[in-house]
Design an enzyme around this catalytic site. Structure first.
Site, PDB file in Angstrom:
ATOM      1  N   ASP A  45       0.837  -1.202   0.000  1.00 39.37           N
ATOM      2  CA  ASP A  45       0.000   0.000   0.000  1.00 39.37           C
ATOM      3  C   ASP A  45       0.872   1.251   0.000  1.00 39.37           C
ATOM      4  OD1 ASP A  45      -2.932   1.078   0.656  1.00 39.37           O
ATOM      5  OD2 ASP A  45      -1.489   2.259   1.797  1.00 39.37           O
ATOM      6  N   TYR A  50       3.062   9.789  -0.618  1.00 38.04           N
ATOM      7  CA  TYR A  50       4.147   9.245   0.217  1.00 38.04           C
ATOM      8  C   TYR A  50       5.518   9.431  -0.443  1.00 38.04           C
ATOM      9  CZ  TYR A  50       0.241   6.622   2.390  1.00 38.04           C
ATOM     10  OH  TYR A  50      -0.941   6.251   2.982  1.00 38.04           O
ATOM     11  N   LYS A  75      -2.664   5.900  -4.493  1.00 41.72           N
ATOM     12  CA  LYS A  75      -3.761   6.845  -4.211  1.00 41.72           C
ATOM     13  C   LYS A  75      -3.535   8.193  -4.885  1.00 41.72           C
ATOM     14  CE  LYS A  75      -3.700   4.712   0.386  1.00 41.72           C
ATOM     15  NZ  LYS A  75      -2.312   4.622   0.835  1.00 41.72           N
ATOM     16  N   HIS A 108      -7.521   9.557  -2.182  1.00 37.60           N
ATOM     17  CA  HIS A 108      -6.875   9.470  -0.867  1.00 37.60           C
ATOM     18  C   HIS A 108      -7.700  10.125   0.250  1.00 37.60           C
ATOM     19  CE1 HIS A 108      -2.544   9.263   0.942  1.00 37.60           C
ATOM     20  NE2 HIS A 108      -3.451   8.975   1.864  1.00 37.60           N
TER      21      HIS A 108
END
Ligand code: NDP
Length: 278
Positions: A45, A50, A75, A108
């Site tokens: 994930d 990120y 996402k 997200h």
């Protein structure tokens, strides 16, 4: 080792335990994901926000595992909401991953102040209908956001990825998701480590000769949640995947469910709007 799978509402199968890489530094991500894949994780994930999609993709390619045996979630970040920008964002995400497709693409956050999440959802529907992704879903969507997608969208989200751990369970929202065939995926499934000192968990762990983290993850599995624990510690990465040799009794499940105290650790989806673009 855990190989349980959940079948999503479109028939796609997702491994119930995944490896989350939020806050894994970009330079460490490939190694951490390679380690997770060696242990047996088949579900990773990540998210554009990120800044470590490249490391995830590099690990997937370096693993030599057949692509169809792996499940990669990523996402759409807040700063890329909107129909055209979400289409573009997915292309860029695939380039960073170095993969031909993601298995699951999520919005997200709803970011309701921008009021663009329905447009973003239409873009994800387009990508899905065109065969560019195996499943689409949402993250941090509350009832009011799911209601709008139900009214204005065409595809029912396959998953809602939400903060969920023993001290923060969002039980009304999870019940609604189940009612609508939306799988529940627990982020921060260990309460970012903070739930693990609870005496109820410690005593169940002692009785079963496992760790409190394994007890919490087993509780999630028995409730049907997908989980994505994060760790950079090799022993914990392994232990968090080693969940099949024991089971909780109904009483033990109930005593963990009784720990809910509304202890939200993350941001409020009604207001969270940070774009997280570099
Ligand atoms: P987790 O509940 O997974 O907790 C991670 C923390 O717990 C880390 O500090 C880790 O430390 C520690 N930990 C991990 N395993 C153990 C263990 N066995 N025993 C003791 N401590 C342990 O929280 P996260 O917030 O990291 O969430 C996990 C994943 O969920 C993220 O990586 C991301 O993929 C996703 N997520 C999604 C969000 C969203 O908005 N959709 C928001 C937040 C997270 P150490 O690394 O040192 O082991």
């Amino acid at each position: 080792m855990t190989m349980d799978v959940i079948t999503l509402n479109n028939g796609v199968r997702i491994p119930q335990v995944g490896f989350g890489v939020f806050q894994v530094p970009p330079g460490d991500t490939q190694q951490a994901v390679e380690h997770a894949l060696e242990i047996g994780y088949r579900h990773i994930d990540t998210a554009a926000a990120y800044n470590n999609e490249a490391g995830v993709g590099a690990a997937v390619r370096a693993s030599g595992l057949p692509r169809e045996e792996l499940f990669v979630t990523t996402k759409l970040r807040n700063g890329e909401h909107g129909y055209e920008s979400a289409l573009r964002a997915y292309d860029e995400t695939l380039q960073r991953l170095g993969l031909e497709y993601a298995d699951l693409y999520l919005v997200h956050w709803p970011n309701p102040a921008a009021d663009l999440y329905v447009d973003s959802w239409r873009a994800l529907e387009r990508i899905y209908i065109d065969g560019g992704v195996r499943a689409i879903g949402v993250s941090n969507f509350l009832t009011e956001h799911l209601d709008r997608l139900a009214k204005e969208g065409e595809v029912v989200p396959a998953i809602n990825q939400i903060e969920l751990h023993p001290t923060y369970q969002q039980r009304e929202l999870t019940a609604l998701c189940r009612q609508r065939s939306i799988a529940v995926e627990a982020y921060s499934p260990l309460g970012q480590g903070g739930d693990l000192d609870d005496p109820v968990l410690v005593s169940i762990a002692e009785a079963l000769h496992v760790t409190p983290a394994q007890v919490v993850l087993r509780w999630h599995l028995q409730l049907g949640h997908v989980v994505i624990p994060k760790s950079v510690n090799p022993d914990r990465i392994r232990a968090n995947f080693d969940l099949s040799g024991f089971a909780l009794t109904d009483d033990q499940v109930a005593s963990i469910t009784a720990l809910d105290s509304g202890n939200r650790l993350g941001s409020d989806p009604r207001t969270f709007a940070i774009s997280q673009i570099r």
